[in-house]
Design an enzyme around this catalytic site. Structure first.
Site, PDB file in Angstrom:
ATOM      1  CB  SER A   8      -3.704   5.030 -16.377  1.00 41.59           C
ATOM      2  OG  SER A   8      -3.863   6.448 -16.589  1.00 41.59           O
ATOM      3  CB  THR A   9      -3.051  -0.117 -14.372  1.00 38.23           C
ATOM      4  OG1 THR A   9      -2.700  -0.264 -13.056  1.00 38.23           O
ATOM      5  CG2 THR A   9      -1.746   0.273 -15.292  1.00 38.23           C
TER       6      THR A   9
ATOM      7  CG  ASP B 209      -7.504  10.264  -5.959  1.00 41.66           C
ATOM      8  OD1 ASP B 209      -6.820  11.238  -5.139  1.00 41.66           O
ATOM      9  OD2 ASP B 209      -8.339  10.974  -6.862  1.00 41.66           O
TER      10      ASP B 209
ATOM     11  CG  ASP C 156      -1.872   0.871   1.434  1.00 39.10           C
ATOM     12  OD1 ASP C 156      -1.637   2.139   0.713  1.00 39.10           O
ATOM     13  OD2 ASP C 156      -2.716   0.962   2.252  1.00 39.10           O
ATOM     14  CB  ILE C 157       1.491   3.922  -2.519  1.00 41.04           C
ATOM     15  CG1 ILE C 157       2.779   4.603  -2.838  1.00 41.04           C
ATOM     16  CG2 ILE C 157       0.143   4.690  -2.586  1.00 41.04           C
ATOM     17  CD1 ILE C 157       2.677   4.920  -4.264  1.00 41.04           C
TER      18      ILE C 157
ATOM     19  N   GLY D  50      -9.881   4.198  -5.669  1.00 42.78           N
ATOM     20  CA  GLY D  50      -8.579   3.479  -5.802  1.00 42.78           C
ATOM     21  C   GLY D  50      -7.475   4.031  -5.065  1.00 42.78           C
TER      22      GLY D  50
ATOM     23  CG  ASN E 211     -10.532  12.779 -10.602  1.00 42.71           C
ATOM     24  OD1 ASN E 211     -10.839  14.186 -10.315  1.00 42.71           O
ATOM     25  ND2 ASN E 211     -10.809  11.932  -9.667  1.00 42.71           N
TER      26      ASN E 211
HETATM   27  N1  AR6 Z   1      -1.347   1.795  -3.124  1.00 42.87           N
HETATM   28  C1  AR6 Z   1      -0.751   1.358  -4.124  1.00 42.87           C
HETATM   29  N2  AR6 Z   1      -1.593   1.040  -5.390  1.00 42.87           N
HETATM   30  C2  AR6 Z   1      -2.908   0.991  -5.078  1.00 42.87           C
HETATM   31  C3  AR6 Z   1      -3.586   1.400  -4.004  1.00 42.87           C
HETATM   32  C4  AR6 Z   1      -3.049   1.613  -3.013  1.00 42.87           C
HETATM   33  N3  AR6 Z   1      -3.394   1.866  -1.603  1.00 42.87           N
HETATM   34  N4  AR6 Z   1      -4.909   1.336  -4.241  1.00 42.87           N
HETATM   35  C5  AR6 Z   1      -5.164   0.944  -5.515  1.00 42.87           C
HETATM   36  N5  AR6 Z   1      -4.076   0.735  -6.010  1.00 42.87           N
HETATM   37  P1  AR6 Z   1      -6.737   3.607  -9.615  1.00 42.87           P
HETATM   38  P2  AR6 Z   1      -6.516   5.021 -12.125  1.00 42.87           P
HETATM   39  C6  AR6 Z   1      -3.638   0.650  -7.475  1.00 42.87           C
HETATM   40  O1  AR6 Z   1      -7.823   3.186 -10.053  1.00 42.87           O
HETATM   41  O2  AR6 Z   1      -6.662   3.831 -13.011  1.00 42.87           O
HETATM   42  C7  AR6 Z   1      -9.524   7.181  -8.854  1.00 42.87           C
HETATM   43  O3  AR6 Z   1     -10.961   7.240  -8.439  1.00 42.87           O
HETATM   44  C8  AR6 Z   1      -4.675  -0.278  -8.258  1.00 42.87           C
HETATM   45  O4  AR6 Z   1      -4.296  -1.694  -8.092  1.00 42.87           O
HETATM   46  O5  AR6 Z   1      -6.487   3.825  -8.035  1.00 42.87           O
HETATM   47  O6  AR6 Z   1      -5.281   5.720 -12.771  1.00 42.87           O
HETATM   48  C9  AR6 Z   1      -9.105   8.537  -9.355  1.00 42.87           C
HETATM   49  O7  AR6 Z   1      -9.831   9.728  -8.553  1.00 42.87           O
HETATM   50  C10 AR6 Z   1      -4.094   0.117  -9.643  1.00 42.87           C
HETATM   51  O8  AR6 Z   1      -3.064  -0.918 -10.138  1.00 42.87           O
HETATM   52  O9  AR6 Z   1      -6.248   5.010 -10.685  1.00 42.87           O
HETATM   53  C11 AR6 Z   1      -9.516   8.732 -10.768  1.00 42.87           C
HETATM   54  O10 AR6 Z   1     -10.904   9.057 -11.000  1.00 42.87           O
HETATM   55  C12 AR6 Z   1      -3.282   1.451  -9.534  1.00 42.87           C
HETATM   56  O11 AR6 Z   1      -3.277   1.750  -8.031  1.00 42.87           O
HETATM   57  C13 AR6 Z   1      -9.391   7.302 -11.153  1.00 42.87           C
HETATM   58  O12 AR6 Z   1      -9.388   6.520 -10.096  1.00 42.87           O
HETATM   59  C14 AR6 Z   1      -4.208   2.534 -10.336  1.00 42.87           C
HETATM   60  O13 AR6 Z   1      -5.523   2.497 -10.191  1.00 42.87           O
HETATM   61  C15 AR6 Z   1      -7.775   7.046 -11.609  1.00 42.87           C
HETATM   62  O14 AR6 Z   1      -7.760   5.686 -12.163  1.00 42.87           O
END
Ligand code: AR6
Length: 168
Positions: free
Chosen positions: A120-121, A33, A9-10, A31, A23
């Site tokens: 973005s993933t 964020d 967890d970052i 996620g 975003n």
């Molecule tokens: N620590 C590290 N990585 C994580 C964590 C964490 N605590 N939680 C999730 N991930 P995403 P996006 C990973 O959806 O695709 C949000 O609503 C997850 O497994 O967080 O860039 C924003 O507000 C994935 O591999 O970001 C935007 O609206 C990675 O983080 C939108 O999502 C990115 O997944 C951005 O979408």
């Protein structure tokens, strides 16, 4: 510059700077964020609001920086990844910019250790393997002077495996 990968967890990582996959509203979301704003407390959102009032929304591929509230990290770099749209909307170049612009901000603020999530993933649907290649190339090509270490904080097992294989 050292590049490493970890599956954690970052929000728990104690480095100078962690990167948030935000975003363009900068007002939080799900996620990573959501996790960063939850763990960091209201101070981060307050600073994001201040930035919003000053410069408006954050464009895709761009980045802004705030302090890190209650997180163990010192600063949070918020970058806006592209939404995957089949690859026809410059998504690859925009994703690369996220890494480069985040590292530029890290340099400007003298951050030596920086952790990235897999931008973005998740919700934004960017294919993970391509995103991994782009991220590693962007970081490797970056002419770093202050930044000594980049950590890829992979949360899901697939991303972790991709980065491990690519770094081997
Ligand atoms: N620590 C590290 N990585 C994580 C964590 C964490 N605590 N939680 C999730 N991930 P995403 P996006 C990973 O959806 O695709 C949000 O609503 C997850 O497994 O967080 O860039 C924003 O507000 C994935 O591999 O970001 C935007 O609206 C990675 O983080 C939108 O999502 C990115 O997944 C951005 O979408």
């Amino acid at each position: 510059m050292t590049i490493s990968v970890t599956q954690e967890d970052i929000t728990k990582i104690k480095v100078d700077g962690i990167v948030n996959a935000a975003n363009s509203s900068l007002m939080g979301g799900g996620g990573v964020d959501g996790a960063i704003h939850r763990a960091g407390g209201p101070a981060i959102l307050e600073e994001c609001k201040h930035i919003r009032n000053k410069q408006g929304r954050c464009d895709t591929g761009q980045a802004v920086i705030t302090t890190a509230g209650d997180l163990p990290a010192r600063m949070v770099i918020h970058t806006v990844g592209p939404i995957w749209n089949g690859g026809q909307r410059d998504e690859a170049a925009l994703l690369k910019q996220c890494y480069t612009h985040s590292l530029e901000l890290a340099e400007e603020h003298g951050l030596t250790r920086v952790a990235f999530p897999n931008i973005s993933t998740g919700v934004f649907g960017f294919p993970k393997e391509m995103a991994c290649r782009i991220a590693l190339e962007a970081v490797r090509r970056f002419p770093a002077q202050q930044v000594e270490e980049v950590i890829f904080a992979c949360f899901d097992p697939e991303n972790y495996r991709l980065y491990q294989e690519a770094l081997d």
